[in-house]
Scaffold this active site. Structure first.
Site, PDB file in Angstrom:
ATOM      1  N   ARG A 165      71.727  46.304  43.008  1.00  0.00           N
ATOM      2  CA  ARG A 165      71.949  47.559  42.303  1.00  0.00           C
ATOM      3  C   ARG A 165      73.105  48.337  42.940  1.00  0.00           C
ATOM      4  NH1 ARG A 165      66.069  50.009  42.451  1.00  0.00           N
ATOM      5  NH2 ARG A 165      67.186  51.834  41.644  1.00  0.00           N
ATOM      6  N   LYS A 193      69.252  48.058  46.830  1.00  0.00           N
ATOM      7  CA  LYS A 193      69.742  49.313  46.261  1.00  0.00           C
ATOM      8  C   LYS A 193      70.238  50.197  47.396  1.00  0.00           C
ATOM      9  CE  LYS A 193      67.698  52.990  45.675  1.00  0.00           C
ATOM     10  NZ  LYS A 193      67.733  54.378  46.276  1.00  0.00           N
ATOM     11  N   HIS A 242      63.803  35.740  49.976  1.00  0.00           N
ATOM     12  CA  HIS A 242      63.015  35.744  48.746  1.00  0.00           C
ATOM     13  C   HIS A 242      62.007  36.888  48.699  1.00  0.00           C
ATOM     14  CE1 HIS A 242      61.397  32.080  51.183  1.00  0.00           C
ATOM     15  NE2 HIS A 242      61.091  33.203  51.781  1.00  0.00           N
ATOM     16  N   TYR A 244      62.342  43.681  48.716  1.00  0.00           N
ATOM     17  CA  TYR A 244      63.061  44.863  48.230  1.00  0.00           C
ATOM     18  C   TYR A 244      63.590  45.635  49.424  1.00  0.00           C
ATOM     19  CZ  TYR A 244      64.084  49.531  46.600  1.00  0.00           C
ATOM     20  OH  TYR A 244      64.717  50.710  46.352  1.00  0.00           O
ATOM     21  N   ASN A 284      66.665  38.354  59.962  1.00  0.00           N
ATOM     22  CA  ASN A 284      65.944  37.457  59.055  1.00  0.00           C
ATOM     23  C   ASN A 284      64.757  38.205  58.448  1.00  0.00           C
ATOM     24  OD1 ASN A 284      65.512  34.323  58.317  1.00  0.00           O
ATOM     25  ND2 ASN A 284      63.530  35.322  58.617  1.00  0.00           N
ATOM     26  N   ASN A 322      60.769  53.269  50.517  1.00  0.00           N
ATOM     27  CA  ASN A 322      61.746  54.345  50.692  1.00  0.00           C
ATOM     28  C   ASN A 322      61.473  55.585  49.852  1.00  0.00           C
ATOM     29  OD1 ASN A 322      62.315  52.748  48.372  1.00  0.00           O
ATOM     30  ND2 ASN A 322      64.362  53.612  48.255  1.00  0.00           N
ATOM     31  N   TYR A 323      60.423  55.594  49.037  1.00  0.00           N
ATOM     32  CA  TYR A 323      60.235  56.672  48.056  1.00  0.00           C
ATOM     33  C   TYR A 323      58.791  57.153  48.097  1.00  0.00           C
ATOM     34  CZ  TYR A 323      60.492  58.958  43.424  1.00  0.00           C
ATOM     35  OH  TYR A 323      60.462  59.854  42.387  1.00  0.00           O
ATOM     36  N   ALA A 345      53.712  39.257  60.785  1.00  0.00           N
ATOM     37  CA  ALA A 345      53.422  39.157  59.354  1.00  0.00           C
ATOM     38  C   ALA A 345      52.310  40.126  58.975  1.00  0.00           C
ATOM     39  CB  ALA A 345      53.022  37.729  59.000  1.00  0.00           C
ATOM     40  N   ARG A 367      48.117  45.822  61.897  1.00  0.00           N
ATOM     41  CA  ARG A 367      47.215  45.242  60.903  1.00  0.00           C
ATOM     42  C   ARG A 367      45.830  45.177  61.520  1.00  0.00           C
ATOM     43  NH1 ARG A 367      50.093  39.344  61.500  1.00  0.00           N
ATOM     44  NH2 ARG A 367      49.024  38.673  63.390  1.00  0.00           N
TER      45      ARG A 367
END
Length: 383
Positions: free
Chosen positions: A251, A269, A281, A284, A295, A304-305, A341, A358
């Site tokens: 974007r 973006k 893969h 975002y 990596n 971010n929002y 992870a 976690r």
């Protein structure tokens, strides 16, 4: 050269009709500006006037200049473009021009009083009947845009012209009929454009790239030897020796470095991505500055929002972001950070650290075997 004023006639809708990423009128105005003519009103009686009865996107600046230069040299009342010489009378005067003549006419202002409103070619024929002199400049046939069908025909011809120009300059286009390139696009020699690719306005593509299949670029800059496979790039820069796609979405506002990997189902973006970084893969990255040689594991999200405001994330060099990591902005990761992870990072992480956030795993041995036995027994009782 005498002063030339350009007057655009005909239906305004025709000038607004889209033809290959811009309006038919924009094609005409661009060619006229390049030729040094100006649009406006007649200011002095000594002006010569260029009249355009319908937009002809195929006409170039050089062709407009040729018509005007011929008109000034000939000295006729009207000079028109035509594909064939019209009939002449015994006095060697043109008696009538064909209705399908290109609707572009250069005229002396003194003769304009004899030119009624309406169809430009029909008006010139009326002027001939009134005793005005007309001369013809031979030109290749072009398609005046008057409706959607003629706009489509003009676009096909323009696409072919643009694609052949790039092929002649060393670009390989496998299927020119399925590739659409804006007239201002710059593409380096040795680049391959694969079927289904759309290169819109403002694109600069380097040499030896591979674009497509089925890619869309708009105001994008792509470095040498970079591939963009089945992906979309908008208002962003991709460095050299990079790979984008398949199915990536870059974007506006991104700057992706050299030797990077933006893989399948990755969305960027307003992201700065350093050299050598791999986002392979299902990730975002938005409103983020990412260092070199980072990596990203599968399923990473920069959060971010908050529903009202956007926040920034900083990631240093040589980081390893584990699969399914959430980076809750604003947050900063130093150099050489490793996130486990499934980690949700909400606090800054210093250089060289491991971030784990976690729940600790609990294992209840035999729990599922007992559950399965109970469910099977209930199932048997219902039969």
């Amino acid at each position: 050269m005498s002063q030339i004023t350009t007057i655009l006639r005909g239906a305004q809708k025709a000038y607004e009709t889209p033809v290959l990423f811009q309006s038919a009128g924009a094609w005409v105005k661009s060619a006229l500006a390049e030729a040094g003519f100006r649009e406006g009103v007649i200011e002095t009686a000594g002006d010569n006037v260029l009249l355009i009865g319908a937009p002809c996107p195929e006409l170039t600046a050089a062709e407009y200049q040729r018509l005007v230069q011929s008109h000034l040299a000939i000295g006729a009342d009207f000079t028109v473009f035509a594909a064939h010489m019209p009939p002449r009378d015994a006095a060697d005067s043109i008696t009538r021009i064909a209705p399908d003549t290109v609707p572009v006419v250069c005229a002396r202002t003194e003769a304009l009083a004899a030119l009624p409103d309406g169809d430009l070619i029909a008006a010139v024929n009326q002027a001939i009947s009134a005793g005005k002199s007309v001369e013809v400049v031979l030109a290749e046939p072009v398609v005046p845009v008057v409706d959607g069908v003629s706009a489509f025909e003009a676009q096909k011809r323009l696409c072919a012209r643009i694609n052949m120009r790039h092929i002649a300059a060393g670009v390989q286009i496998f299927a020119p009929d399925s590739v659409y390139i804006a007239p201002d696009a710059v593409i380096g020699a040795g680049t391959v454009i694969l079927p289904g690719t759309i290169i819109r306005a403002g694109c600069v593509i380097g040499s030896d790239c591979k674009i497509g299949p089925n890619s869309l670029l708009e105001h994008a800059k792509v470095g040498d030897r970079t591939s963009v496979n089945s992906s979309q790039v908008y208002e962003s820069t991709i460095g050299a020796d990079a790979t984008v796609g398949p199915f990536a979405y870059v974007r506006p506002g991104c700057n992706v470095g050299n030797k990077t990997r933006i893989g399948d189902f990755v969305e960027l973006k307003k992201a700065e991505i350093g050299n050598g970084t791999k986002v392979s893969h299902l990730t975002y990255i938005g409103d983020a500055t990412v260092g070199e040689r980072v990596n990203f594991g599968c399923g990473t999200v920069v959060v971010n929002y908050d529903g009202y405001h956007k926040f920034h994330t900083y990631i240093g060099d040589d980081c390893f972001i584990g699969c399914n990591t959430n980076l809750v902005s604003p947050v900063k990761l130093g150099d050489r950070v490793f996130t486990a992870a499934g980690t949700t990072v909400t606090k800054d992480v210093p250089d060289g650290a491991l971030a784990v956030a976690r729940a600790r795993q609990t294992t209840l041995e035999g729990w599922n075997d007992k559950r399965r036995a109970r469910m099977e027994a209930e199932k048997a009782d219902k039969k």
